[in-house]
Design an enzyme around this catalytic site. Structure first.
Site, PDB file in Angstrom:
ATOM      1  CG  ASN A 254       5.619  -6.200   3.684  1.00 40.39           C
ATOM      2  OD1 ASN A 254       5.648  -7.326   3.778  1.00 40.39           O
ATOM      3  ND2 ASN A 254       5.521  -5.145   2.807  1.00 40.39           N
TER       4      ASN A 254
ATOM      5  CE  LYS B 109       8.867  -3.784   3.091  1.00 36.68           C
ATOM      6  NZ  LYS B 109       9.282  -2.782   1.739  1.00 36.68           N
TER       7      LYS B 109
ATOM      8  CG  HIS C 199       4.334  -4.807  -1.056  1.00 36.98           C
ATOM      9  ND1 HIS C 199       5.671  -4.455  -1.539  1.00 36.98           N
ATOM     10  CD2 HIS C 199       4.422  -3.715   0.642  1.00 36.98           C
ATOM     11  CE1 HIS C 199       6.078  -3.353  -0.654  1.00 36.98           C
ATOM     12  NE2 HIS C 199       5.155  -3.347   0.098  1.00 36.98           N
TER      13      HIS C 199
ATOM     14  CD  GLU D 228       9.158  -4.056  -0.923  1.00 36.64           C
ATOM     15  OE1 GLU D 228       8.981  -4.702  -0.445  1.00 36.64           O
ATOM     16  OE2 GLU D 228       9.437  -3.142  -0.995  1.00 36.64           O
TER      17      GLU D 228
ATOM     18  CD  GLU E  57       2.348   0.026   1.737  1.00 35.02           C
ATOM     19  OE1 GLU E  57       3.188  -0.130   2.956  1.00 35.02           O
ATOM     20  OE2 GLU E  57       2.704  -0.716   0.798  1.00 35.02           O
TER      21      GLU E  57
ATOM     22  N   GLY F  63      10.362   2.365   2.063  1.00 36.05           N
ATOM     23  CA  GLY F  63      12.007   2.014   2.661  1.00 36.05           C
ATOM     24  C   GLY F  63      12.852   2.935   2.216  1.00 36.05           C
TER      25      GLY F  63
ATOM     26  CB  SER G 258       9.396   6.571   5.764  1.00 34.71           C
ATOM     27  OG  SER G 258      10.044   5.576   4.523  1.00 34.71           O
TER      28      SER G 258
END
Ligand code: PEP
Length: 252
Positions: A9, A11, A95, A97, A167, A173, A212
């Protein structure tokens, strides 16, 4: 036997020049990726370019999001038929985010999942708990609720033609990877939950771990019985690092 999948991904990162470099590096290293299927999910505007660069390779292409609508007055949205036309096989939905920054609900995510399937894309459904939810001991409740929204709209069989990515939001991240056992526990919960509805779907669905993942921890993570590869953010932006993760299932 489930084939592992490693999906990158990207991003909102990259430029035409950096993507040329990254794709050239990936193409060069793909011969050493023996076991896993590989996909990359560029920003929308670079999907055509990446699909072109990926032609004749085993690198699949996905989007990072998808509209729940087919066409029309939805400014800024990108539909399933458009994504299919420019060469996507996958679409990430839900996701963290999108959920946290753009307020996308479980129900909205389920509609995006449905749109991906309707237009011939394989949804990669992201689920995962916040740190405070883990600390409150409600990880399974949260992940269960996120899955239920999709099952209610699309039925359990739909998950048999999809990919799930667990996730934990606190691991995305942050450099704080879930331990292999922490990840395995949630993956096993997801599979067991699906098995109560349809054992065939539970056995078949690929459940990726994301948060991560690096070349240095991928072998251990992917060695857990219910981990079928990974959804990779930061480490997917460097060919050598991403390839090291893609090679990890060779050894698991
Ligand atoms: C992600 O954004 O899906 C992700 C897993 O990011 P990272 O690998 O950078 O934690």
């Amino acid at each position: 036997m489930r084939q592992p999948l490693v999906a990158g991904n990207w991003k909102m990162n990259g430029s035409a020049a950096s993507i040329d470099t990254l794709m050239a590096g990936l193409k060069q290293g793909m011969a050493e990726v023996k076991t896993a299927a590989v996909a990359v999910c560029p920003p929308f505007v670079y999907i055509s370019k990446v699909a072109e660069l990926a032609k004749g390779t085993k690198i699949g292409v996905g989007s990072q999001d998808i509209s729940d609508q087919e066409s029309g007055a939805f400014t800024g949205e990108v539909s399933g038929p458009m994504l299919k036309e420019v060469g996507c096989q996958y679409a990430i939905v839900g996701h963290s985010e999108r959920r946290a920054i753009y307020g996308e609900s479980d129900a909205f995510t389920a509609r995006k999942f449905a749109a991906a399937r309707k237009f011939g894309l394989i949804p990669i459904l992201c689920v995962g708990e916040l740190l405070e939810e883990r600390e409150q001991g409600i990880t399974e409740q949260v992940v269960g609720r996120q899955l239920d929204a999709v099952i209610e709209l699309e039925g359990i069989a739909a998950l048999g033609q999809a990919v799930i990515a667990y996730e934990p939001v606190w691991a995305i991240g942050t450099g704080k990877t879930a331990s292999p056992q922490q990840a395995q526990d949630v993956h096993a919960f997801i599979r067991a939950k699906l098995a109560t509805l349809d054992k065939g779907v539970a056995d078949k669905v690929q459940i990726l771990y994301g948060g991560s993942v690096k070349g240095s921890n991928a072998v251990e993570l992917f060695g857990m019985p219910d981990l079928d590869g990974g959804l990779i953010g930061g480490a997917s932006l460097t060919a050598d690092e991403f390839l090291a993760i893609c090679r990890a299932p060779n050894q698991s």
